[in-house]
Each structure stands twice: as C-alpha cells, then as structure tokens.
Design a protein around this motif. Structure first.
Motif, PDB file in Angstrom:
ATOM      1  N   HIS A  32       0.838  -1.204   0.000  1.00  0.00           N
ATOM      2  CA  HIS A  32       0.000   0.000   0.000  1.00  0.00           C
ATOM      3  C   HIS A  32       0.874   1.256   0.000  1.00  0.00           C
ATOM      4  CE1 HIS A  32      -3.937  -1.830   1.775  1.00  0.00           C
ATOM      5  NE2 HIS A  32      -3.300  -2.703   1.022  1.00  0.00           N
ATOM      6  N   THR A  68      -4.291   3.830   4.240  1.00  0.00           N
ATOM      7  CA  THR A  68      -3.373   3.183   3.308  1.00  0.00           C
ATOM      8  C   THR A  68      -4.207   2.469   2.259  1.00  0.00           C
ATOM      9  OG1 THR A  68      -3.139   0.972   4.280  1.00  0.00           O
ATOM     10  CG2 THR A  68      -1.837   2.756   5.260  1.00  0.00           C
ATOM     11  N   VAL A  69      -3.749   2.546   1.001  1.00  0.00           N
ATOM     12  CA  VAL A  69      -4.500   2.007  -0.138  1.00  0.00           C
ATOM     13  C   VAL A  69      -3.532   1.231  -1.026  1.00  0.00           C
ATOM     14  CG1 VAL A  69      -6.048   2.589  -2.050  1.00  0.00           C
ATOM     15  CG2 VAL A  69      -5.961   4.063  -0.041  1.00  0.00           C
ATOM     16  N   LEU A  74      -4.369   2.013  -7.255  1.00  0.00           N
ATOM     17  CA  LEU A  74      -4.638   3.434  -7.043  1.00  0.00           C
ATOM     18  C   LEU A  74      -3.904   4.275  -8.086  1.00  0.00           C
ATOM     19  CD1 LEU A  74      -5.863   5.739  -5.403  1.00  0.00           C
ATOM     20  CD2 LEU A  74      -3.836   5.673  -3.931  1.00  0.00           C
ATOM     21  N   THR A  96     -12.519   2.779   3.755  1.00  0.00           N
ATOM     22  CA  THR A  96     -12.703   2.857   2.307  1.00  0.00           C
ATOM     23  C   THR A  96     -12.376   4.265   1.845  1.00  0.00           C
ATOM     24  OG1 THR A  96     -14.464   1.203   2.395  1.00  0.00           O
ATOM     25  CG2 THR A  96     -14.349   2.572   0.419  1.00  0.00           C
ATOM     26  N   LEU A  97     -11.637   4.365   0.759  1.00  0.00           N
ATOM     27  CA  LEU A  97     -11.300   5.665   0.180  1.00  0.00           C
ATOM     28  C   LEU A  97     -12.269   5.978  -0.956  1.00  0.00           C
ATOM     29  CD1 LEU A  97      -9.317   8.101  -0.021  1.00  0.00           C
ATOM     30  CD2 LEU A  97      -8.022   6.752  -1.701  1.00  0.00           C
ATOM     31  N   MET A 108     -12.293   2.533  -2.949  1.00  0.00           N
ATOM     32  CA  MET A 108     -11.217   1.547  -2.851  1.00  0.00           C
ATOM     33  C   MET A 108     -11.034   1.137  -1.391  1.00  0.00           C
ATOM     34  SD  MET A 108      -8.284   2.868  -5.519  1.00  0.00           S
ATOM     35  CE  MET A 108      -7.472   1.294  -5.381  1.00  0.00           C
ATOM     36  N   LYS A 109     -10.957  -0.155  -1.182  1.00  0.00           N
ATOM     37  CA  LYS A 109     -10.732  -0.679   0.154  1.00  0.00           C
ATOM     38  C   LYS A 109      -9.293  -0.384   0.591  1.00  0.00           C
ATOM     39  CE  LYS A 109     -14.675  -2.796   1.117  1.00  0.00           C
ATOM     40  NZ  LYS A 109     -15.470  -2.487   2.325  1.00  0.00           N
ATOM     41  N   GLY A 110      -9.174   0.065   1.838  1.00  0.00           N
ATOM     42  CA  GLY A 110      -7.857   0.359   2.369  1.00  0.00           C
ATOM     43  C   GLY A 110      -7.679  -0.225   3.755  1.00  0.00           C
TER      44      GLY A 110
END
Length: 375
Positions: A32, A68-69, A74, A96-97, A108-110
């Motif tokens: 990430h 963090t992603v 990303l 989630t972002l 996006m799951k982070g």
C-alpha cells in the motif's frame, strides 16, 4: 480525511512514492501507499522497510486524517483520470477511500494507517549539500557498486567525512572502484562513516533532477537509518552494517604508461567495439603507443567475435612512458567514460595485469580504478 488535490499532482506523488513499494510482501500493508492529509498538503509515502520515499503535494484539506490504499491499482486509476480536481474522502468505519473526479467515482478498500510502519521525520540539523553536485557524485559512484547480494557491503556506497574535510563517496564491486569527493555547504555534525545502499542513492539522484535548493542529509543513528530531504520529497534508507574495504590502498600511486585522450572519441570507439566483444567475454584489447618526434601517440583498440568478426579503431592520444598492451571489459570502460563529466580522460597504468587509475582532466575530486582482463 477530506482532501481535494489536482489530478496531475496526485499522479506525480503516487509515481514518486510508489518506487519504494514492493510488488510482493509478507505484510499486506507494504503493498500500500500511505495517504496522510496535513494542513495545506497531502503526504504520500511508500516503503519496503529498507527504503522509504515520502512526498508532499499542495492540497485543499478540509479534514486531516489518513488511510493506506493498494499502491498499484490506485496509481493506475488516478493516471486514467482527466486533468481535474480529485476529491478524496475516507470512511473510517470501513476504511474505504472515496475518489471523485468529474464524472468518475470509485471506492477503494484500504487499511487503518496505524498499521503502516512508522516513518521518522527528516528534519533538524544535518548536512547540506549542493543538489546538482550531489546528483553528479551519486551518478559517478553508484555504477561501480556490486549487484551480487553475496557480499552485502559491496552493494552499498561508503559515505565518509573526516573532521574539516569534504564528504567522500566510494563504491567497489571487486573489479572496479569509484571515488568522489564532494564539498558540504553545512556540516553541524562531526566525522562519520556509513554505508548506504546504492539503490537508495540512485532514488535520491532521480529526485534531485531539476532541484535548486540544498539537499539535507541526516543520520538517524538510533534507527540505523539515513534520511535525505529535498524539495517536497524525502528518502529514508536502512544503513548496511559492516566494514567497507580500505579503498585508499587500492588506488595506484605510480604509473609506467600514461594515456590522455578525448573522452567522447574513446566512448564512441568502445560502444562500436562492444558489438563484437559481447560474445568474447566483453573483452577489448588496447595497444598504447607513445609518440615519436612530430608523430602523436596512438591507442589502438580491437575486439573480435568468432561468430561475427572483428573491428579495429585507431585514435590519436597523448601517450607517455612505455608501450603497453592491455585488455578490459568493455562494459566497464563504457560505464566510467559515461560517468566522467570532462572532455578529456587519463589512464595511468603500470603493467597489463595491474589496477589502472582513470582520471577526469579538470576534476581532481574523481578517481576510478579498474582491473584489466587477462590477455
């Protein structure tokens, strides 16, 4: 976290920090990037635990925070967006972002940023170095570092400063050695000697292109790390532990044959010779002939491939001392000739089997030593 940032700035930050992100890792969070909203800017960081790259870009921050992603998806998604403001918002319940850019919207799951490795700040007193001078010094030294991990010490660059002296950079791989002395703009600390991974310094050099402000180097002794702060980025690296070889003992003190030639002409000749040398252990043979009377000296270069044929090049050169026939790995010659900044290069030799000193005319701060090949 609630941030609005220009798409181009965000893409640039992800590209810079992403260079420290491993493609595979035992810890999921290491694949990430860390996004951290701070007053007036967005911090983006990546690390593989040995190397960390941190960068900052101006942003409109409505609410600080972080997440963090996964780095690769990303970066790919942001790179596909139009050149327009990107709105980033974090749902702390699901980590989630939320990303919105014009008609584009994704989630996006982070992960919780608390799970990310702690990256110390590179602030406070340290060594100040000229950015262009430091970049050139790195380029003139790191190519000589080993890539074979069997001797970890040789994969690093010795950075040493004695009281009242310039900073010395040295790298060696067992076949060649490069040394460069670099003045410091400010040095509040005392003498030191550390070994920095060559790859970390290459990342610093890449970031230094176009920089005009001094680069700050700080030793984080409690963490066995070194940090470099430049412009809107920072590079952190673990140091290599161990004793670097006594490189001063490797540098020849005398010569029996000395050649001075055009760096560009010699480089072009070596590149042409490499076409035939590839299938013959990269070997190229040099015959150095001193001048007589009005006739200038010459260096005759020759490479041969049993399959492709052979090529010869004759160049005018200033040759002093004894006539000498010697062979080199042509790749080693190309590397050092490309690293030298000046127009003229000097080779100082004793015998066909002894270490050869290579100098750049007009740059006494640079010294290179290369071992010849057996004839």
């Amino acid at each position: 976290m609630d941030v609005t940032i220009a798409q181009s700035a965000f893409e640039r930050a992800l590209s810079v920090a992403g260079r420290a992100v491993p493609s595979r890792a035992t810890l999921p969070t290491l694949t990430h990037v860390l996004l951290q909203a701070e007053p007036g800017r967005l911090k983006v960081a990546g690390t593989d635990l040995n190397l960390a790259i941190i960068t900052w870009e101006e942003a409109l921050v409505s609410e600080p925070g972080g997440i963090t992603v996964p780095a690769k998806p990303l970066a790919e998604f942001i790179g596909a967006l139009p050149d327009a403001p990107v709105h980033l918002q974090v749902n702390r319940q699901t980590w989630t972002l939320q990303i919105v850019c014009g008609p584009y919207e994704t989630a996006m799951k982070g992960l919780d940023p608390e799970e990310y490795p702690i990256l110390p700040e590179v602030e406070g007193d340290g060594f100040a170095l000229d950015p262009e001078g430091f970049r050139q010094a790195i380029d003139q030294v790191t190519f000589a570092a080993a890539t074979d991990e069997s001797r970890p010490i040789l994969t690093g660059v010795l950075m040493r400063r004695e009281e009242g002296s310039a900073l010395t950079l040295a790298a060696a791989d067992g076949y060649r050695l490069s040394v460069k002395r670099l003045p410091v703009l400010r040095a509040p600390e005392g003498p030191f000697s550390v070994i920095v991974p060559a790859g970390a310094l290459e990342e610093v050099a890449r970031l230094l292109k176009g920089e005009t402000d001094p680069v700050w180097m700080q030793l984080l002794r409690g963490r066995n790390q070194v940090g470099f702060r430049l412009g809107r980025a920072a590079v952190l690296s673990q140091l290599i532990e161990g004793q670097f070889p006594d490189f001063q003992a490797i540098i020849p003190r005398r010569w029996e044959t000395r050649m001075e030639a055009s760096r560009e002409a010699l480089l072009k000749a070596c590149k042409a010779l490499s076409v035939f040398a590839r299938e013959a252990s990269n070997a190229v043979r040099l015959i150095l002939v001193p001048g007589e009377g009005e006739r200038p000296g010459q260096v005759l270069l020759h490479s041969r491939s049993p399959e492709k044929g052979e090529t010869r090049v004759e160049l005018d050169a200033l040759v002093e001392g004894n006539r000498l026939e010697i062979a080199f790995n042509v790749r080693f010659l190309i590397d050092v000739l490309e690293a030298i900044e000046g127009d003229r290069v000097v080779f100082e030799m004793t015998t066909s089997q002894s270490p050869v000193k290579v100098l750049s005319v007009g740059d006494p701060a640079f010294v290179h030593v290369v071992m010849p090949m057996f004839l």
